[in-house]
Scaffold this active site. Structure first.
Site, PDB file in Angstrom:
ATOM      1  N   CYS A 256       0.855  -1.194   0.000  1.00  0.00           N
ATOM      2  CA  CYS A 256       0.000   0.000   0.000  1.00  0.00           C
ATOM      3  C   CYS A 256       0.892   1.245   0.000  1.00  0.00           C
ATOM      4  O   CYS A 256       1.994   1.246   0.543  1.00  0.00           O
ATOM      5  CB  CYS A 256      -0.905   0.011   1.225  1.00  0.00           C
ATOM      6  SG  CYS A 256      -2.052   1.428   1.221  1.00  0.00           S
TER       7      CYS A 256
ATOM      8  N   ASP B 141       0.445   3.746   1.659  1.00  0.00           N
ATOM      9  CA  ASP B 141       0.382   4.339   3.003  1.00  0.00           C
ATOM     10  C   ASP B 141       1.800   4.610   3.551  1.00  0.00           C
ATOM     11  O   ASP B 141       2.689   3.758   3.451  1.00  0.00           O
ATOM     12  CB  ASP B 141      -0.358   3.360   3.933  1.00  0.00           C
ATOM     13  CG  ASP B 141      -0.767   4.006   5.234  1.00  0.00           C
ATOM     14  OD1 ASP B 141      -1.971   4.163   5.477  1.00  0.00           O
ATOM     15  OD2 ASP B 141       0.145   4.381   6.027  1.00  0.00           O
TER      16      ASP B 141
ATOM     17  N   ARG C  35       2.902   4.601   6.357  1.00  0.00           N
ATOM     18  CA  ARG C  35       3.305   3.804   7.525  1.00  0.00           C
ATOM     19  C   ARG C  35       3.753   2.396   7.156  1.00  0.00           C
ATOM     20  O   ARG C  35       3.995   1.579   8.039  1.00  0.00           O
ATOM     21  CB  ARG C  35       2.142   3.743   8.523  1.00  0.00           C
ATOM     22  CG  ARG C  35       1.704   5.113   9.024  1.00  0.00           C
ATOM     23  CD  ARG C  35       0.341   5.059   9.657  1.00  0.00           C
ATOM     24  NE  ARG C  35      -0.699   4.721   8.682  1.00  0.00           N
ATOM     25  CZ  ARG C  35      -1.987   4.568   8.983  1.00  0.00           C
ATOM     26  NH1 ARG C  35      -2.393   4.712  10.238  1.00  0.00           N
ATOM     27  NH2 ARG C  35      -2.862   4.260   8.045  1.00  0.00           N
TER      28      ARG C  35
ATOM     29  N   HIS D  23      -2.341  -3.841   4.986  1.00  0.00           N
ATOM     30  CA  HIS D  23      -2.189  -3.459   6.398  1.00  0.00           C
ATOM     31  C   HIS D  23      -3.550  -3.152   7.000  1.00  0.00           C
ATOM     32  O   HIS D  23      -4.432  -2.619   6.310  1.00  0.00           O
ATOM     33  CB  HIS D  23      -1.257  -2.249   6.543  1.00  0.00           C
ATOM     34  CG  HIS D  23      -1.786  -0.998   5.919  1.00  0.00           C
ATOM     35  ND1 HIS D  23      -2.398  -0.005   6.641  1.00  0.00           N
ATOM     36  CD2 HIS D  23      -1.827  -0.590   4.627  1.00  0.00           C
ATOM     37  CE1 HIS D  23      -2.782   0.957   5.819  1.00  0.00           C
ATOM     38  NE2 HIS D  23      -2.458   0.635   4.590  1.00  0.00           N
TER      39      HIS D  23
ATOM     40  N   CYS E  98      -6.298   0.183   6.689  1.00  0.00           N
ATOM     41  CA  CYS E  98      -6.031   0.727   5.351  1.00  0.00           C
ATOM     42  C   CYS E  98      -7.161   1.665   4.899  1.00  0.00           C
ATOM     43  O   CYS E  98      -8.328   1.260   4.828  1.00  0.00           O
ATOM     44  CB  CYS E  98      -5.879  -0.424   4.358  1.00  0.00           C
ATOM     45  SG  CYS E  98      -5.502   0.138   2.688  1.00  0.00           S
TER      46      CYS E  98
HETATM   47 ZN   LIG Z   1      -3.487   1.232   2.886  1.00  0.00          ZN
END
Ligand SMILES: [Zn+2]
Length: 211
Positions: A42, A44, A46, A98, A101
């Site tokens: 992803c 993302d 993190r 994750h 998400c």
């Molecule tokens: Zn995500």
């Protein structure tokens, strides 16, 4: 100092530290790459592949997008996949989702989000495919977590359904496909699904090519 200048300063410090620890590090980096892994994760902030696996540059070929999707019409993903499989000969491909998400969360809602809707539509399809199981989960957070997992499983299957992966399987024993989920609360990765190279039983016969 501007915040973005801080990034450049940090980069300088990192490069200096790497060169001090191993004077041949950048010479080796510049000579080429032969990563064993392709990571489809992803976007993302993190979920950075190398940071959370403590791997050095050169170890993982990375493709990231919203909600770690493997979409058969996505030329960007397909180009990365083809290059990784046919030229880098990666041994393993991991789809890494994750919990928490935002892309999966968006797919669970009815919000009209413009272009994002077109992308997360792929996850809505996963939801519909597993509607019975998901709607039997009364706690909304648990249902959300389960959709994150089911989405990863589907994306791994999507990889197995590509001619790129099937051609590689025909030629040899790689790549193995893995479905992982990162738990942001603990920083740890959970294995939830895998397809060994050549395991066509995991996908419907309609997706198998005469290769
Ligand atoms: Zn995500």
């Amino acid at each position: 100092m501007k915040k973005y200048d801080q990034l450049l300063e940090s980069n300088k410090a990192w490069a200096k530290a790497q060169a001090e620890a191993d004077p041949t590090f950048f010479e080796k980096m510049a000579a080429g790459q032969s990563p064993e892994f392709l990571w489809i994760g992803c976007a993302d902030s993190r979920a950075p592949a190398d940071k959370i696996t403590q791997t050095d540059p050169g170890s993982i070929f990375v493709h990231r997008n919203v909600a770690n999707l493997v979409v058969h019409t996505d030329m960007n993903m397909l180009a990365v996949l083809q290059y990784a499989v046919e030229h880098l000969h990666v041994k393993h491909i991991m789809v890494v989702g994750h919990y928490g998400c935002g892309g999966v969360k968006a797919a669970m809602s009815n919000a009209e989000l413009g272009l994002i809707n077109k992308w997360v539509r792929n996850i809505k399809d996963v939801y519909v495919d597993h509607k019975k199981e998901l709607e039997a989960i009364t706690n909304e957070d648990d249902r959300f977590d389960r959709l994150v997992e089911l989405n990863v499983v589907q994306q791994v299957k999507n990889l197995a359904e590509t001619s790129i992966v099937q051609k590689a399987w025909k030629k040899g024993d790689y790549p193995h496909l893995h479905g992982w989920v990162l738990e942001l609360k603990t920083g740890t990765i959970k294995k939830i699904y895998e397809i060994e190279a050549g395991e066509l039983d995991e996908i419907d016969p309609i997706y198998r090519f005469d290769i």
